[in-house]
Design a protein around this motif. Structure first.
Motif: not given
Length: 593
Positions: A448-455
């Motif tokens: 989830x943290x990595x997807x937020x980074x990506x977003x």
């Protein structure tokens, strides 16, 4: 020449002011004489497109990622209850509901279904924005008069509002055309909007402790999945800088862009993005914590370097995710259409990290000279919505990542996101209350943290960040210190330091001298300054964390002007006082306002 669809409707568009839902014809063409054929339905619904944000709203966003000279009241924590206005406007809804009431006059059933789909798309969009802003609001699906008994209805409960939005957007999906059109809403635009709405609703409920988040995250997942599997859209990856090019295109790149706001120099429909990012005034700059969140180009974390906080500008820009160099000025940067190498302009950015996303060639510099289309919906967002919704549901697989995040990263040559590795080793930087998202927990925390980074990286300065922080319940990010690039300590004798921005080791016109005291250092005294042309006075042109001892540039120093976010109040806006009064008590104020 680009076609133009965002045109004002020249006949009666019905308006509402404040809480008033009166219908007021603006000229002699009454609605009773209209809505007879496809052309008239299309002409009326053209007016709905003005509900979309303007260019200035999109590229002018500010939250914790883009830091201008003046902060908005939401970030400052200085909002008050307005006497009137405050976003409590219903005019566009009146037009939509008037259309839906009158469209039955048209005998062409196919045309009626299509343009009813347009109207219901915009009603879903309208109420989505109202729910984001105010929470529960009254639901109206008919045009009302000032004497209507429904005029002062109390708030409709959130579940009913969201279910009504779902019905509208599903109708739009079922009835809008499947032919792509980057300036008109289609089935694909409706699917993209549905994924956006229900990702917001699902995550807002999850992080704000409201029941029912799972079903809405599933709606977001299903809409995004249908889009990914069946739409003709892809991630644009042509050329040497494809990420940059998608935002600077005069005509939106329709292989990825689902819907854009159409700007047209020939018709003098223009904006000022080049002026905004290249000249003085607002001086928007990327926040240091966002710069640090970009990965290395091999997928490793920049912030795993124990010395990352004190790495100088030239060095910190080496071997990073290529999107960084396609978003801000980095060493070797050249304008589109030019071979001249430029350095960050401190007269154009608060942080030293000068934003170039959306910036086009020099011919478009100046006030109202820019005419690149502004993107409203694009494929990468839908892919991100899909991955995040599945991660929050706990159903995300590596195959899901490979058909979404991996494709986004592949555009710029970044390696794939590995689900098991992300969850086995969550990033401390992204978990931190100072620089990340401390509210994330559970077995999918790492991904989830990595997807937020990506977003954050992929959708930077596209108008998403404030809403994202609201739904993640991360408003406390506004209280943190906004920072710019790192500056070493000033020489205690010379009382200056030179920033070697191009990394060549020699002081030249690309470099910047930061000095203290009342006198600008002279090349006569210090020959090494002979080629330096930019001199910034400490505590006048900029401030540093530790003064003459260096540190990061400080913007809007919280020691001087602290910002306060009220967790029990500020995720919703206040309702204007005149509406509370006019509703006679049936409309209550939002909590703690």
């Amino acid at each position: 020449m680009k076609k133009l669809y965002y045109i004002p409707v020249v006949f009666s568009l019905l308006t509402m002011a404040g809480c008033s839902l009166d219908k007021n014809p603006l000229d002699t063409l009454a609605s009773e004489n209209y809505f007879n054929n496809r052309a008239e339905l299309q002409t009326f619904t053209n007016g709905f497109y003005t509900d979309f944000p303007t260019a200035e709203t999109v590229y002018g966003e500010t939250s914790d990622e883009v830091i201008p000279t003046s902060l908005i009241s939401e970030v400052m924590g200085t909002r008050n209850i307005p006497e009137s206005g405050g976003g409590w406007s219903w005019g566009s809804l009146a037009n939509i509901n008037t259309y839906l009431q009158k469209s039955s006059r048209c005998p062409d059933e196919q045309a009626r279904a299509e343009y009813d789909g347009v109207a219901r798309f915009f009603r879903a969009y309208f109420y989505y924005n109202k729910v984001k802003r105010f929470g529960e609001v009254p639901w109206f699906n008919t045009p009302l008069t000032s004497t209507d008994n429904l005029l002062y209805e109390p708030r409709t409960d959130r579940n009913t509002l969201i279910e009504n939005i779902l019905k509208d957007i599903n109708y739009a999906i079922d009835n809008l055309p499947t032919t792509t059109n980057k300036y008109r809403v289609t089935k694909w635009t409706a699917l993209a909007l549905k994924s956006r709405i229900f990702l917001f609703e699902g995550t807002y409920r999850k992080y704000h402790g409201i029941d029912g988040y799972q079903s809405y995250l599933q709606q977001a997942t299903d809409a995004a999945d249908e889009f990914i599997n069946n739409s003709p859209y892809t991630i644009y990856a042509k050329g040497s800088q494809p990420y940059r090019d998608i935002f600077t295109a005069d005509n939106a790149i329709d292989s990825e862009v689902i819907l854009a706001r159409n700007y047209n120099l020939g018709l003098n429909i223009v904006h000022s993005v080049n002026q905004y990012f290249l000249t003085g005034g607002s001086k928007p700059g990327m926040n240091k914590k966002i710069v640090d969140s970009y990965l290395m180009n091999d997928g490793s974390r920049f912030t795993d370097n124990p010395n990352y906080k004190t790495i100088k500008y030239y060095d910190e820009m080496q071997n990073r995710d290529p999107r960084l160099a396609q978003t801000i000025v980095t060493p070797g940067y050249t304008r589109i259409g030019s071979s001249t190498v430029l350095s960050p302009s401190f007269s154009s950015t608060t942080t030293g990290y000068q934003i170039t996303k959306w910036v086009t060639d020099a011919a478009q510099d100046g006030y109202n000279k820019s005419h690149n289309d502004i993107i409203l919906f694009r494929t990468a967002e839908v892919y991100l919505n899909f991955a995040e919704a599945k991660a929050e549901l706990g159903t995300l697989t590596q195959a899901d990542l490979d058909k979404s995040i991996t494709k986004i990263r592949a555009r710029v040559g970044m390696p794939a996101l590995n689900l098991s590795q992300a969850n086995a080793n969550p990033d401390p930087y992204l978990m931190s209350a100072e620089t990340g998202y401390p509210n994330v927990s559970g077995t999918n925390k790492g991904v989830i943290l990595e997807i937020r980074r990506e977003r954050t990286i992929e959708l930077f300065d596209e108008g998403f960040r404030y809403d994202d922080l609201m739904r993640w319940k991360e408003g406390k990010a506004f209280e943190k210190q906004f920072k710019g690039m790192y500056v070493p300590a000033l020489d205690p004798v010379k009382k200056f330091v030179v920033l070697d921005l191009n990394g060549n080791g020699a002081n030249d016109s690309y470099d910047v001298c930061i000095y203290s005291g009342s006198t600008v250092p002279s090349a006569a005294t210090y020959p090494e300054l002979a080629s330096v042309t930019i001199f910034l006075k400490l505590d006048d042109n900029l401030s540093l964390e530790n003064g003459v001892n260096g540190g990061n540039i400080l913007i809007h120093d919280i020691k001087v002007a602290p910002r306060k976010w009220n967790e029990d109040r500020d995720y919703l806006y206040p309702i204007p006082q005149d509406q509370i009064t006019l509703y006679g008590g049936s409309l209550t104020q939002n909590p703690n306002w």
